[in-house]
Every structure is written in structure tokens, then in C-alpha cells.
Design an enzyme around this catalytic site. Structure first.
Site, PDB file in Angstrom:
ATOM      1  N   CYS A  35      24.548  -1.320  39.519  1.00  0.00           N
ATOM      2  CA  CYS A  35      25.951  -1.733  39.702  1.00  0.00           C
ATOM      3  C   CYS A  35      26.927  -0.573  39.568  1.00  0.00           C
ATOM      4  CB  CYS A  35      26.309  -2.859  38.730  1.00  0.00           C
ATOM      5  SG  CYS A  35      26.293  -2.373  36.982  1.00  0.00           S
ATOM      6  N   HIS A  47      27.997  -5.206  33.519  1.00  0.00           N
ATOM      7  CA  HIS A  47      27.980  -5.244  34.975  1.00  0.00           C
ATOM      8  C   HIS A  47      29.371  -4.947  35.511  1.00  0.00           C
ATOM      9  CE1 HIS A  47      25.907  -6.200  38.693  1.00  0.00           C
ATOM     10  NE2 HIS A  47      26.958  -6.899  39.090  1.00  0.00           N
ATOM     11  N   HIS A  64      29.159  -6.093  44.937  1.00  0.00           N
ATOM     12  CA  HIS A  64      28.473  -5.400  43.842  1.00  0.00           C
ATOM     13  C   HIS A  64      27.001  -5.271  44.181  1.00  0.00           C
ATOM     14  CE1 HIS A  64      26.926  -9.315  41.831  1.00  0.00           C
ATOM     15  NE2 HIS A  64      27.419  -9.622  43.018  1.00  0.00           N
TER      16      HIS A  64
END
Length: 218
Positions: free
Chosen positions: A109, A163, A175
Site C-alpha cells: 500500500c 494501510h 490502493h
């Protein structure tokens, strides 16, 4: 003739003395009047200067207003946000790889976010989400999100940030999710998991230069 003038002498002397006494009084009165007039004019001038100073101070923006103005001006960068998202969309489907930060290796990420900001905005972001969320960039409420803002998540409200993604508008973000979910993809902030996991957002593009001096795109 001399006898007729004699009675007039006392009267003339009295008038002369009276005139001599009146003239200094008039001069003193005139001097006092001038001083009062001068003092009054100085007082009025001082009051006008003070009023102008107060008005000038009231017209000056506060530090908070200057910061808000700076934030608004620094984020007038739609071309950067557009270019970041355009390239991001071309990468949908790129495999997830822990520690990955390139097209060849795949992305995790933070690697995905860092790649786009480096290539399209010339901003070198920290490598980890923990460092990204600590950047000195404006925090943004969810209701005020704009395309290009970074969004940060944890595990359904538990633990530290784990994240990150990039907001694209309409409550959606792009993402690099996970190997199980197909790597780079678009998801909705309204999905149950992401809604519960949302922590905060930051306007990292505010750190970019106002001019589009972005690093040459590869």
C-alpha cells in the site's frame, strides 16, 4: 487755556494706564487661546493616528487566517491530483507484494502511494504508513476530502495505522489492497470494513510546490 487742560490730565492719565493694563491682559489671553488651540489640534491628531492604527490592525489577517489562506492557495493543484489518479488507474490489477514499490515487483500500500507521488508530483514520501500519517500536512475531515488526499486505515479501529490509499472522489479510493483481493484496485469508503477502519486523511499535495515543477514523468 492752561487751566482748562488741567482737569483733563487726570482723565487722560487714567485712560493711558487703563490701556496699558488692558494690552498685556489681551496679549496673555491671546497666548492662552493659541496654546489651547494647539493642544486641541495635537489631541485630535493623536486620536486620528490611534484610530488609523487600530483600523490597520483590524484589517490585518490573523495568524490562523494566514495559515488557512496558505493551505487554500497551496492546494490549488488539480493537474497534479489528476495526473496521480490517471496513472493510478493504469496500474489497477498490478499484483500486491509486501515491500514492493515498482511496477516490476508489484506494490504494497505505501509503495503504491509513494510511487505515484514521486512520479507525478515530485514528492518523496516516507516508506511506511506510520511515517506517512505523521507528515506535517493538513488533516482533512472525511466530509471535506478532495481527489489526491491520502486516506489512512487500521484494522476496524484497532491498533495503529496499517494501510493507506489515495482518495479519488465519490467516497472511493484507489490502493494496493492485498494479494487475496487482487492488488491495486478501487474500493468505497462506505464499505463496512473500510468505514470501520478509517482513521484520518491528509492533504499531502499541499507539500508540493505551487508551480508544476513536478519531476519529469517516466
Amino acid at each position: 487755556m492752561r487751566q482748562r487742560l488741567v482737569p483733563l490730565l487726570p482723565l487722560s492719565l487714567a485712560l493711558l494706564l487703563s490701556a496699558c493694563a488692558t494690552q498685556p491682559q489681551q496679549q496673555e489671553s491671546a497666548r492662552v487661546t493659541e496654546e489651547i488651540q494647539l493642544n486641541f489640534e495635537q489631541l485630535v491628531a493623536g486620536m486620528n493616528d490611534a484610530a488609523e492604527e487600530v483600523q490597520a490592525q483590524s484589517d490585518e489577517p490573523s495568524e490562523q487566517q494566514l495559515r488557512e489562506l496558505a493551505d487554500e492557495q497551496s492546494y490549488e493543484l488539480p493537474p497534479l491530483a489528476d495526473s496521480i489518479l490517471e496513472r493510478g488507474f493504469t496500474l489497477v490489477g498490478t499484483p500486491y507484494r509486501y515491500g514492493g514499490k515498482s511496477i516490476k515487483t508489484g506494490f504494497d500500500c505505501s509503495g503504491f502511494v509513494g510511487y505515484l507521488f514521486r512520479k507525478e508530483a515530485g514528492i518523496e514520501l516516507p516508506r511506511s504508513t506510520r511515517e506517512m500519517i505523521s507528515l506535517d500536512a493538513p488533516k482533512i475531515k472525511r466530509s471535506e476530502l478532495e481527489p489526491g488526499d491520502l486516506v489512512f486505515f487500521n484494522n476496524r479501529g484497532r491498533g495503529r495505522v496499517s494501510h493507506a490509499g489515495i482518495y479519488i472522489g465519490d467516497d472511493q479510493f484507489i490502493h494496493s489492497s492485498s494479494s487475496r483481493s487482487g492488488g491495486v484496485r478501487v474500493d468505497s469508503l462506505d464499505d463496512a470494513y473500510w468505514r470501520a477502519s478509517f482513521m484520518q486523511a491528509k492533504r499531502v499535495l499541499a507539500l508540493a510546490s505551487v508551480a508544476s515543477d513536478a519531476t519529469s514523468r517516466n
